[in-house]
Each structure stands twice: as C-alpha cells, then as structure tokens.
Design a protein around this motif. Structure first.
Motif, PDB file in Angstrom:
ATOM      1  N   ALA A  51       0.831  -1.210   0.000  1.00  0.00           N
ATOM      2  CA  ALA A  51       0.000   0.000   0.000  1.00  0.00           C
ATOM      3  C   ALA A  51       0.862   1.255   0.000  1.00  0.00           C
ATOM      4  O   ALA A  51       0.514   2.261  -0.623  1.00  0.00           O
ATOM      5  N   PRO A  55       0.657   1.913  -4.372  1.00  0.00           N
ATOM      6  CA  PRO A  55      -0.791   2.018  -4.178  1.00  0.00           C
ATOM      7  C   PRO A  55      -1.530   1.782  -5.490  1.00  0.00           C
ATOM      8  O   PRO A  55      -0.984   2.033  -6.568  1.00  0.00           O
ATOM      9  N   SER A  57      -3.893   3.371  -6.901  1.00  0.00           N
ATOM     10  CA  SER A  57      -4.172   4.575  -7.689  1.00  0.00           C
ATOM     11  C   SER A  57      -3.481   5.764  -7.041  1.00  0.00           C
ATOM     12  O   SER A  57      -2.993   5.673  -5.915  1.00  0.00           O
ATOM     13  N   GLU A  59      -4.972   8.267  -5.937  1.00  0.00           N
ATOM     14  CA  GLU A  59      -5.819   8.743  -4.846  1.00  0.00           C
ATOM     15  C   GLU A  59      -5.599   7.962  -3.555  1.00  0.00           C
ATOM     16  O   GLU A  59      -5.949   8.437  -2.487  1.00  0.00           O
ATOM     17  N   HIS A  60      -5.064   6.766  -3.645  1.00  0.00           N
ATOM     18  CA  HIS A  60      -4.812   5.949  -2.453  1.00  0.00           C
ATOM     19  C   HIS A  60      -3.611   6.508  -1.698  1.00  0.00           C
ATOM     20  O   HIS A  60      -2.544   6.702  -2.286  1.00  0.00           O
ATOM     21  N   LYS A  61      -3.796   6.749  -0.406  1.00  0.00           N
ATOM     22  CA  LYS A  61      -2.734   7.338   0.423  1.00  0.00           C
ATOM     23  C   LYS A  61      -2.667   6.620   1.761  1.00  0.00           C
ATOM     24  O   LYS A  61      -3.675   6.177   2.294  1.00  0.00           O
ATOM     25  N   ALA A  76      -5.360   5.169   6.244  1.00  0.00           N
ATOM     26  CA  ALA A  76      -5.292   4.813   4.829  1.00  0.00           C
ATOM     27  C   ALA A  76      -6.555   5.322   4.158  1.00  0.00           C
ATOM     28  O   ALA A  76      -7.667   5.126   4.667  1.00  0.00           O
ATOM     29  N   ALA A  78      -8.664   5.514   0.467  1.00  0.00           N
ATOM     30  CA  ALA A  78      -8.849   4.972  -0.875  1.00  0.00           C
ATOM     31  C   ALA A  78      -9.447   6.047  -1.777  1.00  0.00           C
ATOM     32  O   ALA A  78      -9.715   7.175  -1.340  1.00  0.00           O
ATOM     33  N   SER A  79      -9.663   5.696  -3.010  1.00  0.00           N
ATOM     34  CA  SER A  79     -10.247   6.655  -3.949  1.00  0.00           C
ATOM     35  C   SER A  79     -11.656   7.025  -3.485  1.00  0.00           C
ATOM     36  O   SER A  79     -12.315   6.289  -2.764  1.00  0.00           O
TER      37      SER A  79
END
Length: 164
Positions: A51, A55, A57, A59-61, A76, A78-79
């Motif tokens: 992750a 990731p 995408s 947008e995933h942080k 965490a 997600a989009s």
C-alpha cells in the motif's frame, strides 16, 4: 535529523512494521486474542508495504502519526474519499494523533478535488463513533457486513461533506 514532537506525514517504506503492529493491536482490542493470533503478521506487513510502495491509484494514500521519531498511528485513504483504516496505538490514544491523521485525509481529499469524506465504524465501537461524530462526520445511512472470527461483523458508514 531533528523531528517534530508530534505530526502526521505520508508513510514511507519502513513504516509498514509499525503500521502492522498498530493494526494488529487495534484488532486485538476489538476482536480478541484468538482471532488476531490466527492472522499471519507477515501478510499484514506485506499488505501495508504494498500500500505504501505501490498504491492501486494516485488517490490511495497512507499516512502515519508520529511522536518524535516513533510511528504511533496510521490512516489509509482509498479513492473517492473513503478512509479504510485509521488506528492509533492504544498507549498513544487521546493525544491528538487521530485528529492529525483525519486532517491529513481531509486536506488530501480537498487537494484531489473531492467533496465527500467517508469512514466506517464497527457496530459497538463506541469510541470510534464518538471520534467520528466529534470530528463532524454524521451517520451516512449505510450498513455493511463482513466475515468476522465469530460470524458476521457489521459496520456503519459515517460521512461529511467538505465545504468548498
């Protein structure tokens, strides 16, 4: 190198060890020892490593909260502005780390142009529900189930619309 006393920052390779430990401790507190003992730590570690490093995408942080040089929490996202995890080590709770992590998610969502933040709380997790509602999220009217160690677990969605 000097470090801030407390902060939230993007996760970097190497943070996955602390994140896995915090995740397992959080699960242990809610699901119990037997359930968590059945979860292979190396799989949790690999999941968080992936992750952070690759990731699915842009947008995933993944963010971590720090106390000095130590990682004491993580979030965490997600989009679509969905917070899929937000945990603070039990011994570091109620010190503002969760709020810093939530703020990092909100700031990132705004930068991405998102307007709706969503997070989930297991039914019966009164502390998480109080944290989310205290931060301005309201019940979103959605409930979902998932397999748990002793049957189905239910989560309720909380959401907030971000001001433009």
């Amino acid at each position: 190198m000097p470090t801030a006393d407390v902060s939230a920052r993007p996760a970097v390779p190497g943070d996955e060890d602390a994140i896995a430990d915090i995740q397992l401790a959080a699960w242990r507190g809610f699901l119990g020892d037997a359930a968590v003992d059945a979860v292979p730590r190396d799989e949790v570690l690999a999941t968080w490593g992936a992750a952070i490093q690759s990731p699915p995408s842009r947008e995933h942080k993944v963010f971590v909260a720090t106390d000095g040089p130590h990682v004491v929490g993580f979030a965490a996202m997600a989009s679509g502005g969905e917070i899929v995890a937000l945990e603070v080590a039990p011994e570091h709770r109620r010190a503002g780390h969760g709020s810093r992590l939530l703020a990092a998610c909100v700031d990132t969502l705004r930068i991405q142009g998102g307007t709706t933040l969503r997070a989930w709380a297991l039914e019966g997790d009164d502390a998480r529900e109080a944290f989310l509602t205290g931060a301005g999220l309201g019940e979103g009217g959605v409930r979902r189930g998932m397999d748990g160690p002793d049957g189905e677990l239910a989560e309720r969605m909380f959401r907030a619309e971000l001001a433009q």
